[in-house]
Design an enzyme around this catalytic site. Structure first.
Site, PDB file in Angstrom:
ATOM      1  N   HIS A 186      34.204   9.215  37.475  1.00 50.12           N
ATOM      2  CA  HIS A 186      35.295   9.803  36.410  1.00 50.12           C
ATOM      3  C   HIS A 186      36.122  10.624  37.040  1.00 50.12           C
ATOM      4  O   HIS A 186      36.020  11.859  37.500  1.00 50.12           O
ATOM      5  CB  HIS A 186      34.376  10.748  35.556  1.00 50.12           C
ATOM      6  CG  HIS A 186      35.191  11.640  34.640  1.00 50.12           C
ATOM      7  ND1 HIS A 186      34.798  12.998  33.995  1.00 50.12           N
ATOM      8  CD2 HIS A 186      36.233  11.327  33.764  1.00 50.12           C
ATOM      9  CE1 HIS A 186      35.870  13.381  33.209  1.00 50.12           C
ATOM     10  NE2 HIS A 186      36.684  12.360  33.123  1.00 50.12           N
ATOM     11  N   GLU A 198      34.286  12.864  39.378  1.00 52.07           N
ATOM     12  CA  GLU A 198      32.601  12.925  39.204  1.00 52.07           C
ATOM     13  C   GLU A 198      31.985  11.685  39.409  1.00 52.07           C
ATOM     14  O   GLU A 198      32.575  10.603  39.112  1.00 52.07           O
ATOM     15  CB  GLU A 198      32.438  13.565  37.863  1.00 52.07           C
ATOM     16  CG  GLU A 198      32.854  14.970  37.483  1.00 52.07           C
ATOM     17  CD  GLU A 198      32.721  15.525  36.324  1.00 52.07           C
ATOM     18  OE1 GLU A 198      31.965  16.455  35.857  1.00 52.07           O
ATOM     19  OE2 GLU A 198      32.926  14.641  35.131  1.00 52.07           O
ATOM     20  N   ASN A 246      33.744  18.651  32.081  1.00 48.03           N
ATOM     21  CA  ASN A 246      34.176  18.789  30.665  1.00 48.03           C
ATOM     22  C   ASN A 246      33.101  19.434  30.008  1.00 48.03           C
ATOM     23  O   ASN A 246      33.460  20.137  28.856  1.00 48.03           O
ATOM     24  CB  ASN A 246      34.335  17.179  30.190  1.00 48.03           C
ATOM     25  CG  ASN A 246      35.712  16.628  30.455  1.00 48.03           C
ATOM     26  OD1 ASN A 246      36.467  17.369  30.742  1.00 48.03           O
ATOM     27  ND2 ASN A 246      35.730  15.337  30.407  1.00 48.03           N
TER      28      ASN A 246
END
Length: 799
Positions: free
Chosen positions: A147, A159, A198
């Site tokens: 990510h 990530e 997030n």
């Protein structure tokens, strides 16, 4: 022996905002990349990708280090080009966040993957395990989440999310590639909704919205409170949301809403889409991309959305001065003051910190391997100077825990769940031996992957007691301006690090660098000029220290500056003709004298995000530390007896327009880097590579250039040619008369003065011309206006 399979070529599936920019960053890192999307319904089958690649050149901030390299992206579509996947070592899927769409694409592309291809999804929060449903065992072994954060060139965090089936060796290989080749900070996340950054970052935003409403604060005031004053991104909360896109933010919140019911997350009630966000999205106000979001720019005014009125109203609200003063106190005192204050802004700040601490304590075991990974994820993904666990530990672990528990008992928190038992069993989460893992009830040390041996000073968390690059190693010499030292494990190369403000070059630095060369010629294999500030994106050098020249100027006027300027030029020649290689390890801004110092070194090792330029025109001066002499010599070397003007034009325009390269690639195009100079993607590898280059050059029998060599210059004919263009610019109103005068002086130096075309010149001659024109300009009132304007406002004055 295990076979090492390098990631030589990448494919990206999906040419949307993220996919195209991931592909662009691969090009920045010199990794060949194929960008796929659906076949276009009309025209070329690759029309969708062609449009996306063209758009890369228009985006700001620029995804590409050199916009001209957009054409290096290979364009492809799923209908005719799937065989190209066979030759790719890594395939990254980056299409819209729809599980069904992703599965449909996987059925289409997976039969074409190579036997050793790593397959990864750039999802921002969907389950990696669910995405791998239907894969055979061999493909599941090579599948994971990867990510990137937006924009991929600039955001440090990636990530890496494995499933239970992902091969550990695959993850190690991918982490190594992401770290050293793409220059990223990798956090391994657990396969839980929205992963780490997030999950916590969006919770933080939701808490800010909730607490902001509770204490009656406007978006502008909240942003002033939650930006740089907290050591976070200047764009703070709502401006950041506008940049990311309110539809994207709403989607991420919806993912939390759909996948984190109350039995999985006691904060579930907070995941309802905030009414103000729902209103803005329904109105098509999606943030920066639609021209309006939480804010809207009208002319020069920035308006803020007022939920009560349902319309935009004047903004500009600021934090109360008493709260600003509280924020400057040490951590323990700061949070005590905020908690006990009756000021709504102070209460708001205490509440949002407490909410995040409460949240990360409850969820650490579920979402991250350890507290360090969680803190890094928030620092790198959301631009916080300190992660939540770092700020908690800095303020006093037990005291903060007690205050959170008191607020829970008093019903002040966003959920009533008590702090987990582990919080009271430890006295901090970050220690020299490692960072606390709630899942394992143990302190976990740093990764042992070999790639991290390339980082002499790794990014550290508070409490880790990592070596300080300002004091580590063996100090050979140190004063208030400079430190000469050797890094641990590298006692054969001398490192010079400046200690001046913005690493400017004044008398102390000049003296210290002379000393460095003298010491190195007797005892070391080379000198590396490297600044500890490069580890945090700070400057290499903002240039010559003009203020240090003021006493001489006040006492003797412009003529008194000439000896000082000659000392700077003499330093450049000392670096150039040193008997051991001097390597400039450049990161961040290298302006004026910082660029001059770099180009006079034997070699440059440059972080990709380096911004170089001769910017003296902005303060009404010409480059006076040998920069123009370098450009003239370099043009003659490139021409090899041919048209010198062809090669000189780039250097002249860059100096006359004070152009700064916005990446290492642009700086190279401007002539400040040679093709042989090394570009490093990860700033923390800069010192390692620079020391290695110095050693290699010494071991290869390094000899400096022969002094006293001459080179041809263009003389008065070249000056006349450049003057003709300047007159057109001046008469057309593109430059001022004073710009014209300064640019003419730049041309005069570059062309060697009033001599015949092709006349031989040497460095001493051109440097004397530099000093002459530099000092004459210093005596001009308009130059003094520009200098004062820059010192007072930080912005160039055009007069």
């Amino acid at each position: 022996m295990t076979q090492t399979i390098h990631i030589r070529k990448v494919a990206v599936l999906g040419a949307g905002v993220m996919g195209a920019q991931i592909a662009a960053h691969c090009i920045n890192a010199r990794v060949p990349v194929v960008l796929f999307d659906l076949p276009a319904k009309e025209g070329s089958k690759n029309g969708i990708v062609t449009k996306a690649v063209a758009n890369l050149k228009k985006l700001s901030p620029a995804p590409l280090g050199d916009a001209a390299e957009a054409g290096l992206i290979t364009e492809a579509n799923y209908e005719t080009d799937l065989e190209l996947l066979q030759g790719c070592d890594l395939v990254i899927e980056a299409i819209a966040e729809r599980m069904d769409w992703k599965h449909d694409l996987y059925k289409k592309v997976t039969p074409h993957l190579g036997a050793n291809t790593i397959f990864a999804s750039n999802t921002s929060g969907l389950s990696i395990t669910a995405l791998s449903a239907g894969f055979d065992a061999e493909l599941r072994r090579r599948f994971c989440g990867v990510h990137f954060f937006n924009p991929p060139r600039y955001m440090h965090l990636v990530e890496l999310i494995p499933t239970a089936d992902t091969d550990g060796a695959i993850l190690d290989r991918l982490e190594t590639f992401l770290t050293t080749t793409l220059g990223k900070g990798v956090v391994r996340a657990k396969d839980t909704p929205n992963f780490v950054a997030n999950r916590v970052g969006v919770f933080s935003i939701l808490a800010v919205i909730k607490e902001g409403e509770k204490f009656g604060l406007g978006f502008d005031v909240i942003d002033d409170l939650t930006g740089s004053k907290l050591g976070r991104a200047k764009s703070a909360t709502f401006r950041t949301s506008d940049v990311v896109g309110l539809d994207t933010m709403a989607h991420v919140i919806k993912t939390m809403q759909d996948t984190l019911p109350a039995d999985k997350d006691p904060f579930a009630a907070l995941y309802a889409t905030p009414p103000v966000l729902a209103t803005l999205v329904a109105n098509g106000a999606l943030g920066q991309k639609s021209g309006a979001g939480f804010y809207k720019k009208v002319g020069r005014d920035i308006l803020k959305f007022d939920p009560a009125k349902g319309d935009y109203v004047p903004g500009g609200g600021k934090a109360d001065e008493i709260v600003v003063r509280m924020l400057k106190k040490p951590a323990a005192e700061r949070f005590k003051l905020l908690r006990e204050s009756s000021n709504p802004q102070a209460q708001f700040l205490w509440s949002i910190f407490r909410d995040v601490w409460h949240y990360v304590a409850l969820h650490l075991a579920d979402i991250a391997d350890n507290a360090r990974d969680l803190d890094f994820a928030i620092r790198w993904g959301f631009g916080w100077n300190e992660g939540p666990f770092e700020s908690w530990q800095a303020a006093g672990w037990k005291q903060i825990a007690d205050w959170i528990s008191e607020d829970i008992a008093a019903g002040k928190t966003l959920c009533s769940a008590p702090l987990p038992a582990w919080v009271s069993q430890v006295d901090g989460v970050h220690k020299p031996e490692g960072s606390y893992s709630a899942a394992k009830n143990a302190y976990i040390g740093r990764s042992k992957l070999p790639v991290y041996a390339r980082q002499p000073f790794k990014q550290a968390v508070l409490g880790e007691n990592a070596p300080d690059p300002r004091t580590a190693g063996n100090t050979v010499f140190e004063d208030e301006s400079i430190r000469l030292w050797t890094a641990p494990g590298a006692d054969d190369v001398l490192v010079a690090s400046f200690k001046t403000k913005m690493n400017t070059i004044g008398p102390g630095v000049i003296s210290g660098l002379h000393k460095a060369v003298e010491l190195a010629e007797g005892r070391y294999k080379g000198v590396v000029v490297w600044q500890p500030t490069s580890l945090s994106g700070g400057p290499f050098s903002a240039g010559a220290d003009l203020q240090s020249m003021m006493p001489a100027f006040m006492a003797g006027g412009p003529k008194a500056i000439e000896p000082e300027e000659k000392k700077l030029q003499d330093l450049m020649l000392t670096l150039r003709y040193a008997q051991v290689p001097v390597v400039a390890a450049v990161s961040g801004i290298a302006l004026g004298g910082g660029t001059e110092l770099s180009v006079y070194c034997a070699k440059r090792v440059v972080h990709f995000e380096s911004y170089m330029g001769l910017v003296e025109m902005g303060v009404g001066l010409i480059p006076g530390g040998g920069g123009l002499t370098y450009l003239a010599r370099r043009a003659a070397e490139q021409a090899q007896g041919g048209d010198i003007l062809h090669f000189l034009k780039t250097g002249f325009q860059a100096a006359a327009m004070a152009t700064v390269g916005k990446s290492a690639l642009e700086s190279r195009n401007l002539g400040y880097l040679l093709p042989s100079d090394a570009i490093v993607m990860h700033a923390h590898e800069l010192l390692h590579v620079a020391v290695g280059q110095a050693r290699a050059m010494f071991d290869a029998g390094y000899r400096p250039p022969m002094p006293g060599q001459t080179f041809p210059v263009l003389g008065r004919n070249g000056i006349a040619t450049i003057r003709a263009q300047l007159v057109n610019l001046r008469d057309g109103g593109f430059i001022s008369a004073y710009d014209d005068e300064i640019a003419t002086r730049i041309a005069t130096v570059l062309c060697g003065g009033d001599v015949e075309e092709g006349a031989p010149a040497d460095e001493a001659t051109l440097m004397a011309l530099e000093r002459k024109h530099f000092c004459e300009l210093l005596g001009q009132g308009k130059t003094q206006e520009r200098i004062m304007g820059m010192l007072q406002t930080g912005k160039p004055v055009r007069n």
